[in-house]
Structures are given as C-alpha cells and as structure tokens.
Design a protein around this motif. Structure first.
Motif: not given
Length: 276
Positions: A62, A120, A124, A146, A148-149, A211-212, A238, A249, A261, A265
């Motif tokens: 990532t 994430d 996150g 940023l 992510v969930y 991001i979800t 969102c 992700f 995604a 981002a």
C-alpha cells in the motif's frame, strides 16, 4: 494482517528503514521516495491491524502504491502494538513520526508545507487522532487526512456491525477484542485520542477523504465521522465501495475496486497538496 496473502507493490526510487527520534520517542519507520526531483509532498502512513498486529511489511504494498500514484514521500510508521503497549503508545508514536517528518523534511527530500496523514482501519484511527493532535498542539500544519475504513467509535450496535457481525473477514467479536487489547483498563476509554469520534470539536481539522466498504462492521462509524467533519466545516469526501469487505484497500493489483480506491486517494491528496 500477517496471515493474508502478500501482494507486491510497485518499485519506487528508494526505500530506507530507520529509527526516528522526537523527544523521548524512538520510532521505527520505512521511508519510500518516488522517482523524480524533490522536494516531494509527505504522507505519514499508519498501518491497520486492530492496534495489535501489522507492521512495515504488511503495509509495504500500500505504501508503494500511494508513493507512486501520489508522487509523495511516504513514511510508514511501525508504531508500538497492544497489548504490550496500550493507549496512548500507538498514537504517540505516529504523532512523533509526523512531527519528525515536518521538522526534518529537507533531509528526506520532503516539503513540510505539503503533509498528509493516512491509514487504514486501526491506522485510520491513528491518522484521525494525529490530525486532532496536530490541530490541538498547533504543529505540524497538515494539508490532508486519508481515513480508510477507520476505527472511530466504541458503538458495536450500528447497523453495519449488526449486519456484518460475522462472515466478512472482520467480525464484531474480533473488534471488541482489539479494542480491549488497546484500551485495557484505561482511566478514560473515551478520550478523543483513543476514540476520535469523541472529539469535543471537529473544527479546523485538515480536509479529509473517508473510504468505507459495504460489507464492513466499521462502515457506519467511518461515514458518521465524515459527517462530523463536514458538519464542522471541514472539506470532506466520503466514498463507499459497494461489494467490498474490510481490508480491500490493501489488495490493489489484485482487486479492481482496490486499485480504484488507491487512485481516488492519490488524486485527493494531489489536489490538496496543489492547493498549498
């Protein structure tokens, strides 16, 4: 997490493992530098894993994708894990790495005026918390967050927790266990630096992308956090990725929507950096 199939990320110009120091903190990090001529924007990346598992290796792909697509120096933080280190160990480490990056930006071909935090899941949470800490302590000045969930709440009765309690990799019982490991017998389990949705104010936080995933217990709390930011006047987007589960992700290169995604981002960060 460590038992997931490992997906390789793209090549970057330079990768360096080092330990950064700020005040009493000694924090291992991995620094990814893109091709080209700096100074580059800086992203502080906090890996997922419920505050209990995960490391620089699980975040490697990532971090590489974000470095290449955003054209930024990415600093992946190997923060202390629970239960050996409970709250606030992880967020203190991530904040220390963020301050170090700002104060030493030139040494890593970075631009301290263009900095973002991201992560994430548990990461996150940590990114949201670092954004709050930076605002509260007036340093450093962050351009973007940023999320992510993200883990933002201790409410295990949201519709997404009820509907996705089992069968989609991350479970409700698993999340309760992760939180217990991190918070333990904390005197203040609702401290905003532990549970970011408990913040007294969401004003003056950096612009955000949340991001979800549709089939994720954490879906609703991430979207609620985005609404809190938006209501406080923070520029916020969102995006829910339908059909996806928690962890998607990190599957860029194997799952089409994961690649989408990451690209979303990267585009959002580039836009934020360009406005600085």
């Amino acid at each position: 997490m460590k038992n997931r199939p490992r997906i390789d990320g793209p090549e970057v110009a330079k990768v360096e493992d080092r330990t950064v120091s700020w005040r009493d903190a000694e924090v291992p990090v991995r620094i990814y530098t893109p091709a080209g001529t700096g100074p580059f924007p800086i992203l502080i990346w906090c890996h997922g894993g419920g505050m209990v598992v995960g490391d620089l290796e699980t975040a490697d792909a990532t971090a590489r994708h974000l470095t290449v697509e955003t054209g930024c120096v990415t600093i992946s933080v190997d923060y202390r894990l629970a239960p050996e280190s409970k709250f606030p160990g992880a967020c203190d480490d991530c904040y220390a790495a963020t301050v170090w990056a700002s104060d030493n930006a030139a040494s890593i071909q970075g631009d301290a005026s263009r900095m973002a935090v991201g992560g994430d899941s548990a990461g996150g949470n940590l990114a949201a918390v670092v954004a709050q800490m930076a605002r509260d302590r007036a340093h450093p000045d962050l351009a973007f967050q940023l999320l992510v969930y993200p883990m933002t709440s201790l409410d295990f009765e949201t519709p997404s927790y009820v509907d996705n309690a089992d069968g989609y990799l991350l479970t409700r019982d698993g999340m309760k266990w992760y939180w217990d490991q991190y918070l333990g017998a904390s005197d203040d389990p609702n401290h905003p630096y532990a549970v970011p949705s408990r913040a007294g104010s969401f004003k003056n936080l950096p612009p955000a992308l949340v991001i979800t995933a549709e089939f994720d217990p954490l879906r609703d709390e991430g979207e609620a956090y985005a609404k809190n930011l938006e209501a406080a006047g923070v520029p916020t987007a969102c995006t829910r990725y339908d059909g996806m589960i928690h962890g998607f992700f990190g599957m860029s290169g194997a799952v089409d929507k994961a690649g989408q995604a990451v690209s979303e981002a990267a585009a959002a960060m580039k836009k934020a950096f360009a406005s600085k």
